[in-house]
Design an enzyme around this catalytic site. Sequence first.
Site, mmCIF file in Angstrom:
data_model
loop_
_atom_site.group_PDB
_atom_site.id
_atom_site.type_symbol
_atom_site.label_atom_id
_atom_site.label_comp_id
_atom_site.label_asym_id
_atom_site.label_seq_id
_atom_site.Cartn_x
_atom_site.Cartn_y
_atom_site.Cartn_z
ATOM 1 N N PHE A 45 0.849 -1.200 0.000
ATOM 2 C CA PHE A 45 0.000 0.000 0.000
ATOM 3 C C PHE A 45 0.889 1.257 0.000
ATOM 4 O O PHE A 45 1.841 1.341 0.777
ATOM 5 C CB PHE A 45 -0.887 -0.032 1.257
ATOM 6 C CG PHE A 45 -1.846 1.111 1.367
ATOM 7 C CD1 PHE A 45 -3.049 1.104 0.675
ATOM 8 C CD2 PHE A 45 -1.547 2.212 2.180
ATOM 9 C CE1 PHE A 45 -3.942 2.159 0.782
ATOM 10 C CE2 PHE A 45 -2.438 3.269 2.293
ATOM 11 C CZ PHE A 45 -3.633 3.244 1.589
ATOM 12 N N ASN A 59 -3.847 2.050 10.663
ATOM 13 C CA ASN A 59 -4.567 2.505 9.465
ATOM 14 C C ASN A 59 -4.999 1.217 8.763
ATOM 15 O O ASN A 59 -4.364 0.772 7.817
ATOM 16 C CB ASN A 59 -3.638 3.344 8.581
ATOM 17 C CG ASN A 59 -4.264 3.692 7.239
ATOM 18 O OD1 ASN A 59 -5.485 3.642 7.083
ATOM 19 N ND2 ASN A 59 -3.435 4.032 6.269
ATOM 20 N N PRO A 60 -6.081 0.598 9.251
ATOM 21 C CA PRO A 60 -6.453 -0.723 8.713
ATOM 22 C C PRO A 60 -7.220 -0.577 7.398
ATOM 23 O O PRO A 60 -7.586 0.532 7.010
ATOM 24 C CB PRO A 60 -7.370 -1.261 9.811
ATOM 25 C CG PRO A 60 -8.054 -0.037 10.329
ATOM 26 C CD PRO A 60 -7.056 1.081 10.244
HETATM 27 C C1 LIG Z 1 -4.451 0.719 4.465
HETATM 28 S S1 LIG Z 1 -3.031 -0.307 4.519
HETATM 29 C C2 LIG Z 1 -2.029 0.637 5.654
HETATM 30 C C3 LIG Z 1 -0.557 0.427 5.490
HETATM 31 C C4 LIG Z 1 0.300 1.396 6.303
HETATM 32 N N1 LIG Z 1 0.020 1.262 7.715
HETATM 33 C C5 LIG Z 1 0.055 2.812 5.869
HETATM 34 O O1 LIG Z 1 -0.618 3.552 6.596
HETATM 35 O O2 LIG Z 1 0.548 3.206 4.801
HETATM 36 C C6 LIG Z 1 -3.608 -1.676 5.491
HETATM 37 C C7 LIG Z 1 -2.588 -2.758 5.766
HETATM 38 O O3 LIG Z 1 -3.249 -3.771 6.552
HETATM 39 C C8 LIG Z 1 -2.789 -5.036 6.135
HETATM 40 N N2 LIG Z 1 -3.798 -6.046 6.515
HETATM 41 C C9 LIG Z 1 -4.911 -6.417 5.855
HETATM 42 N N3 LIG Z 1 -5.579 -7.365 6.536
HETATM 43 C C10 LIG Z 1 -4.856 -7.581 7.679
HETATM 44 C C11 LIG Z 1 -5.036 -8.450 8.797
HETATM 45 N N4 LIG Z 1 -6.083 -9.268 8.885
HETATM 46 N N5 LIG Z 1 -4.097 -8.428 9.770
HETATM 47 C C12 LIG Z 1 -3.026 -7.603 9.690
HETATM 48 N N6 LIG Z 1 -2.816 -6.762 8.652
HETATM 49 C C13 LIG Z 1 -3.724 -6.747 7.661
HETATM 50 C C14 LIG Z 1 -2.574 -4.905 4.648
HETATM 51 O O4 LIG Z 1 -1.699 -5.894 4.164
HETATM 52 C C15 LIG Z 1 -2.019 -3.478 4.552
HETATM 53 O O5 LIG Z 1 -0.617 -3.491 4.607
#
Ligand SMILES: C[S@@+](CC[C@H](N)C(=O)[O-])C[C@H]1O[C@@H](n2cnc3c(N)ncnc32)[C@H](O)[C@@H]1O
Length: 281
Positions: A90, A186-187
């Site tokens: 991302f 930031n999920p």
């Molecule tokens: C919106 S991105 C945010 C990335 C980073 N924190 C940023 O703000 O640029 C959400 C992240 O959550 C991760 N993700 C998705 N589902 C997840 C889960 N069940 N557990 C942990 N991480 C997850 C994705 O792989 C992605 O890297």
Amino acid sequence: MLGYELSSLKERFQIAGLDSPSLDAELIISFVLGIPRSSIYAFPERIISFVEIASIEDLVGRREKHEPMAYILGEKEFWSINFAVDKNIFIPRPETELLVELSIKNLDRIEFPVILDIGSGSGAIGVSIAKELKNSRVFASDLSKKATVCSMQNASSFSLENYSVLQTFMMSGILEKNIFNLIVSNPPYIPTCEIANLDSEVANYGPSMALDGGKNGMFYLSEIISKAPSYLFSEGVLLLEIDHKQAEICIREINSSGKYSTPVIHKDLAGLKRVVEVKKN
Ligand SMILES: C[S@@+](CC[C@H](N)C(=O)[O-])C[C@H]1O[C@@H](n2cnc3c(N)ncnc32)[C@H](O)[C@@H]1O
């Protein structure tokens, strides 16, 4: 010649409907030739070799299809740090810097703060905090193996020894309870049905698992709101990035859990509700 190549690329990018055709053309040329952007204008008569033209053509073709510049150049600036990214990761967004700012504000009086960044991606949030607060210990989690490798590499490129990352579902691999001063995330929070309507650079490129927050976008936000109190110290802080439409439902879930103080909503520079801040009771 350089000057001719620049104006030809600008024109092609205009025709392709890109928002910043001049900037994109300058960035691609300076990246391929390994020269600062200012040199493009200083030496317009510089000859470009066939090999250089072939490399520029390759990147220009990708940009004409609206592939994001961050993937083409392999990096994105966030919190004044260049984060390496690729198509599996991302691209960090400027709005998310608010989470870093609020994290630091909440932690600067704690001598050795312990932090968890859930869904770490490139490491934008966690690595920025680890770099800013040298006495902190930052743990990060991401379900994507490629993201965990990427954030670890970004942390290593700044020789940060206070950052580590775990490939796991949210907080599930963390066995100890009541250990964090701050949990930040930031999920993925875009409702599944809205993903196709996003800007094409976001909808068509990058990992969909970074965006998809389920039916109303609340799947991960609700999971974090319900589980974070078990992992936070008393008075520990939870910071969540949200879409402005999710503020009310987040407040309802926080209040009905009975485990937090009154939530505070912070707006981003566009005036949109962007971050929920709350303290564990
Ligand atoms: C919106 S991105 C945010 C990335 C980073 N924190 C940023 O703000 O640029 C959400 C992240 O959550 C991760 N993700 C998705 N589902 C997840 C889960 N069940 N557990 C942990 N991480 C997850 C994705 O792989 C992605 O890297």
